[in-house]
Design a protein around this motif. Structure first.
Motif, PDB file in Angstrom:
ATOM      1  N   GLY A  11       8.284 -10.685 -15.581  1.00 48.77           N
ATOM      2  CA  GLY A  11       8.442 -11.955 -14.878  1.00 48.77           C
ATOM      3  C   GLY A  11       9.437 -11.865 -13.734  1.00 48.77           C
ATOM      4  N   MET A  12      10.553 -11.169 -13.941  1.00 47.94           N
ATOM      5  CA  MET A  12      11.532 -10.988 -12.868  1.00 47.94           C
ATOM      6  C   MET A  12      10.918 -10.211 -11.705  1.00 47.94           C
ATOM      7  SD  MET A  12      15.248 -10.285 -14.610  1.00 47.94           S
ATOM      8  CE  MET A  12      16.015 -10.437 -12.995  1.00 47.94           C
ATOM      9  N   SER A  13      10.118  -9.218 -12.009  1.00 49.48           N
ATOM     10  CA  SER A  13       9.480  -8.432 -10.957  1.00 49.48           C
ATOM     11  C   SER A  13       8.507  -9.293 -10.155  1.00 49.48           C
ATOM     12  CB  SER A  13       8.747  -7.242 -11.580  1.00 49.48           C
ATOM     13  OG  SER A  13       9.628  -6.423 -12.320  1.00 49.48           O
ATOM     14  N   ALA A  14       7.780 -10.161 -10.830  1.00 46.53           N
ATOM     15  CA  ALA A  14       6.848 -11.049 -10.135  1.00 46.53           C
ATOM     16  C   ALA A  14       7.575 -11.957  -9.147  1.00 46.53           C
ATOM     17  CB  ALA A  14       6.070 -11.878 -11.150  1.00 46.53           C
ATOM     18  N   ALA A  15       8.813 -12.373  -9.479  1.00 47.48           N
ATOM     19  CA  ALA A  15       9.589 -13.220  -8.576  1.00 47.48           C
ATOM     20  C   ALA A  15       9.892 -12.502  -7.270  1.00 47.48           C
ATOM     21  CB  ALA A  15      10.884 -13.647  -9.260  1.00 47.48           C
ATOM     22  N   ALA A  16      10.170 -11.210  -7.335  1.00 46.75           N
ATOM     23  CA  ALA A  16      10.464 -10.446  -6.121  1.00 46.75           C
ATOM     24  C   ALA A  16       9.258 -10.406  -5.190  1.00 46.75           C
ATOM     25  CB  ALA A  16      10.912  -9.033  -6.495  1.00 46.75           C
ATOM     26  N   PHE A  17       8.062 -10.191  -5.751  1.00 47.11           N
ATOM     27  CA  PHE A  17       6.853 -10.210  -4.940  1.00 47.11           C
ATOM     28  C   PHE A  17       6.678 -11.567  -4.262  1.00 47.11           C
ATOM     29  CE2 PHE A  17       4.420  -6.353  -5.525  1.00 47.11           C
ATOM     30  CZ  PHE A  17       5.022  -5.763  -6.618  1.00 47.11           C
ATOM     31  N   GLY A  18       6.830 -12.624  -5.063  1.00 50.87           N
ATOM     32  CA  GLY A  18       6.558 -13.961  -4.557  1.00 50.87           C
ATOM     33  C   GLY A  18       7.498 -14.398  -3.457  1.00 50.87           C
ATOM     34  N   LEU A  19       8.794 -14.181  -3.648  1.00 43.78           N
ATOM     35  CA  LEU A  19       9.775 -14.647  -2.672  1.00 43.78           C
ATOM     36  C   LEU A  19       9.630 -13.909  -1.348  1.00 43.78           C
ATOM     37  CD1 LEU A  19      12.192 -16.389  -1.965  1.00 43.78           C
ATOM     38  CD2 LEU A  19      13.675 -14.602  -2.870  1.00 43.78           C
ATOM     39  N   ALA A  20       9.451 -12.595  -1.381  1.00 42.96           N
ATOM     40  CA  ALA A  20       9.327 -11.827  -0.149  1.00 42.96           C
ATOM     41  C   ALA A  20       8.100 -12.263   0.654  1.00 42.96           C
ATOM     42  CB  ALA A  20       9.254 -10.337  -0.478  1.00 42.96           C
ATOM     43  N   ARG A  21       6.972 -12.416  -0.007  1.00 44.92           N
ATOM     44  CA  ARG A  21       5.756 -12.816   0.690  1.00 44.92           C
ATOM     45  C   ARG A  21       5.858 -14.247   1.234  1.00 44.92           C
ATOM     46  NH1 ARG A  21       4.743  -8.452   1.815  1.00 44.92           N
ATOM     47  NH2 ARG A  21       3.074  -7.118   1.060  1.00 44.92           N
ATOM     48  N   HIS A  22       6.430 -15.157   0.450  1.00 44.95           N
ATOM     49  CA  HIS A  22       6.525 -16.556   0.862  1.00 44.95           C
ATOM     50  C   HIS A  22       7.380 -16.690   2.118  1.00 44.95           C
ATOM     51  CE1 HIS A  22       7.157 -20.984  -0.604  1.00 44.95           C
ATOM     52  NE2 HIS A  22       6.492 -20.915   0.521  1.00 44.95           N
ATOM     53  N   ALA A  23       8.555 -16.062   2.141  1.00 41.90           N
ATOM     54  CA  ALA A  23       9.431 -16.145   3.304  1.00 41.90           C
ATOM     55  C   ALA A  23       8.800 -15.502   4.525  1.00 41.90           C
ATOM     56  CB  ALA A  23      10.771 -15.477   2.982  1.00 41.90           C
ATOM     57  N   PHE A  24       8.146 -14.369   4.330  1.00 37.91           N
ATOM     58  CA  PHE A  24       7.507 -13.678   5.449  1.00 37.91           C
ATOM     59  C   PHE A  24       6.455 -14.565   6.099  1.00 37.91           C
ATOM     60  CE2 PHE A  24       4.058 -11.019   7.087  1.00 37.91           C
ATOM     61  CZ  PHE A  24       4.754 -10.197   7.976  1.00 37.91           C
ATOM     62  N   MET A  25       5.591 -15.187   5.308  1.00 35.21           N
ATOM     63  CA  MET A  25       4.502 -15.970   5.864  1.00 35.21           C
ATOM     64  C   MET A  25       4.972 -17.308   6.413  1.00 35.21           C
ATOM     65  SD  MET A  25       1.331 -14.982   3.348  1.00 35.21           S
ATOM     66  CE  MET A  25       0.120 -15.517   4.545  1.00 35.21           C
ATOM     67  N   THR A  26       6.070 -17.844   5.874  1.00 32.88           N
ATOM     68  CA  THR A  26       6.626 -19.081   6.419  1.00 32.88           C
ATOM     69  C   THR A  26       7.066 -18.899   7.859  1.00 32.88           C
ATOM     70  OG1 THR A  26       7.345 -19.878   4.251  1.00 32.88           O
ATOM     71  CG2 THR A  26       8.474 -20.784   6.160  1.00 32.88           C
ATOM     72  N   THR A  27       7.669 -17.747   8.174  1.00 34.21           N
ATOM     73  CA  THR A  27       8.165 -17.510   9.521  1.00 34.21           C
ATOM     74  C   THR A  27       7.092 -16.978  10.458  1.00 34.21           C
ATOM     75  OG1 THR A  27       8.914 -15.285   8.870  1.00 34.21           O
ATOM     76  CG2 THR A  27      10.516 -17.085   8.727  1.00 34.21           C
ATOM     77  N   ARG A  28       5.974 -16.461   9.947  1.00 29.71           N
ATOM     78  CA  ARG A  28       4.989 -15.795  10.789  1.00 29.71           C
ATOM     79  C   ARG A  28       3.702 -16.579  11.016  1.00 29.71           C
ATOM     80  NH1 ARG A  28       8.122 -12.260  13.332  1.00 29.71           N
ATOM     81  NH2 ARG A  28       9.408 -11.110  11.855  1.00 29.71           N
ATOM     82  N   VAL A  29       3.342 -17.470  10.113  1.00 26.84           N
ATOM     83  CA  VAL A  29       2.029 -18.119  10.187  1.00 26.84           C
ATOM     84  C   VAL A  29       2.145 -19.440  10.951  1.00 26.84           C
ATOM     85  CG1 VAL A  29       0.150 -19.130   8.853  1.00 26.84           C
ATOM     86  CG2 VAL A  29       1.285 -17.057   8.043  1.00 26.84           C
ATOM     87  N   PRO A  30       1.315 -19.670  11.984  1.00 27.19           N
ATOM     88  CA  PRO A  30       1.345 -20.942  12.711  1.00 27.19           C
ATOM     89  C   PRO A  30       1.011 -22.131  11.811  1.00 27.19           C
ATOM     90  CG  PRO A  30       0.136 -19.278  13.948  1.00 27.19           C
ATOM     91  CD  PRO A  30       0.384 -18.703  12.585  1.00 27.19           C
ATOM     92  N   LEU A  31       1.593 -23.274  12.150  1.00 25.73           N
ATOM     93  CA  LEU A  31       1.436 -24.474  11.336  1.00 25.73           C
ATOM     94  C   LEU A  31      -0.021 -24.900  11.196  1.00 25.73           C
ATOM     95  CD1 LEU A  31       2.655 -26.900   9.811  1.00 25.73           C
ATOM     96  CD2 LEU A  31       2.906 -28.045  12.034  1.00 25.73           C
TER      97      LEU A  31
END
Length: 406
Positions: A96-116
């Protein structure tokens, strides 16, 4: 490289998660304690958000995923070889802790890169990568059980996928570096007026708890509604397998029912993004919560019915519809309300809150089941779903008031 690692991880997780309570029960756990062991997965995700943010800040997204994959591999192998229920619970927690690392990194990356204008669709695809694993995984679990006649086969399958994931992330192209290089090209990216940096902003700049305090208004209102959605989702992963065990189904039958529910869930993930981008976030969030809340309430009335197996299959399908309609909504709402100056710090707070809902619900369900019955526990989860629907109806129009452009 944005979606495939998530797909590999979720494929193995999808094969294992429905059988965690079954594995625990076969190793001597009661129904209530099996539910507690299964909840260690979401508790691990809750506890992993802050360390994951720190790790991304120190070593970057790519090596965070490698480290998370390696830790998850250790956890899966330990779970397969666990000599006791305590070791097995710790192994589930580590995954479960490992899954959190995947999720947070991807979420932050796409928040800053994907147009609204197509943010919801992109994040729904990210959610769909997870759902693809939850769809295919249980069917693979059923096949592995039929072939090897042991639930441990699913754990070893997960281990093989993790090895492939680590190799892919290590030797494949790095999307973070590619995006940073694109930012250095003046004509490569359309200027949206939004702040874009060459790297993912880190939780370390302000701290998760300070960011929680600064944004306590949205977190305490819309965030709590989002946490209720996370609670209903995670409870579904525990309630359905335990319900199947309690009405006398075997592991293969439970895996197949959960797999059909996942198939419905998976079929709707992109439709959810289309609805959110075209009509607004509420049009996906509210129907999803109403369906899941009502589904659990109806399920609570069917345990002792003569047609309880039929009801179990039908409600699992309804929950799949509700979960599919909510695909990407937590990711999208978090990105919508995140401050542009420091989105990752806020997203760490947002994910901590929503993961807390996901962690508490299985514990709450297991505790209620231990002192009363599974039916009452399912009814309580249904009540949480109804309250969450009311919260979305009240707070989404306030904090995300306008339909996204495009």
């Amino acid at each position: 490289m944005v979606y495939l690692p998530t797909l590999l991880f979720s494929l193995g997780e999808g094969a294992v998660v429905p059988l965690i309570p079954v594995i625990a029960a076969n190793r001597g756990a009661t129904l209530a304690s099996a539910g507690l062991i299964a909840s260690a997965l979401v508790v691990g995700q809750l506890c992993g958000n802050i360390p994951a943010g720190w790790l991304v800040a120190k070593v970057g997204e790519r090596y965070t995923m490698v480290i998370a994959g390696a830790l998850s591999l250790i956890g899966v192998i330990a779970g397969a070889l666990a000599p006791s229920l305590v070791v097995f619970t710790i192994a589930v927690f580590v995954v479960g802790m490992s899954a959190a690392a995947f999720g947070l990194a991807r979420h932050a990356f796409m928040t800053t890169r994907v147009p609204l204008k197509f943010r919801a669709r992109a994040l729904s695809l990210l959610g769909g990568s997870f759902r693809a694993g939850m769809f295919v995984g249980p069917f693979l679990a059923a096949a592995l059980l039929a072939l090897f006649h042991t639930e441990n086969a699913t754990l070893w399958f997960f281990a093989v996928l993790l090895v492939a994931l680590i190799l892919l992330v290590l030797f494949g192209p790095d999307p973070e570096a590619q995006a940073a290089a694109a930012d250095r090209e003046p004509d490569a990216v359309e200027d949206t007026g939004e702040a874009v940096s060459g790297s993912i902003p880190t939780i370390e700049r302000a701290g998760v708890f300070r960011t929680m305090w600064r944004n306590r208004g949205v977190l305490g209102r819309l965030g709590l509604a989002a946490a209720s959605l996370s609670a209903v989702r995670s409870a579904r992963q525990v309630v359905l397998p335990l319900w199947g065990v309690s009405i006398g189904l075997d592991a293969s039958s439970i895996a197949l029912v959960v797999g059909v529910s996942g198939a419905i869930d998976f079929a709707l993930f992109y439709a959810s993004g289309q609805v959110m981008d075209r009509f607004g976030r509420l049009w996906a969030a509210l129907p999803a919560m109403v369906l899941m809340g009502a589904g659990f309430l109806v399920l609570s009335l069917t345990h002792d019915a003569s047609t309880n197996v039929l009801w179990f299959g039908m409600i699992a399908a309804v929950l799949g519809v509700g979960n599919g309609l909510s695909s990407g909504i937590l990711l999208t709402l978090g990105a919508d309300v995140a401050p542009q100056s420091e989105p990752a710090a806020f997203l760490g707070s947002w994910r901590t809150l929503t993961d807390a809902g996901g962690a508490i619900a299985p514990l709450l369900f297991s505790g209620i089941a231990a002192i009363s019955s599974l039916a009452i526990g399912a009814a309580v989860i249904g009540g949480i779903g109804v309250l969450g629907a009311v919260g979305f109806l009240r707070w989404i129009p306030r904090f995300v008031p306008r339909r996204p452009a495009g």
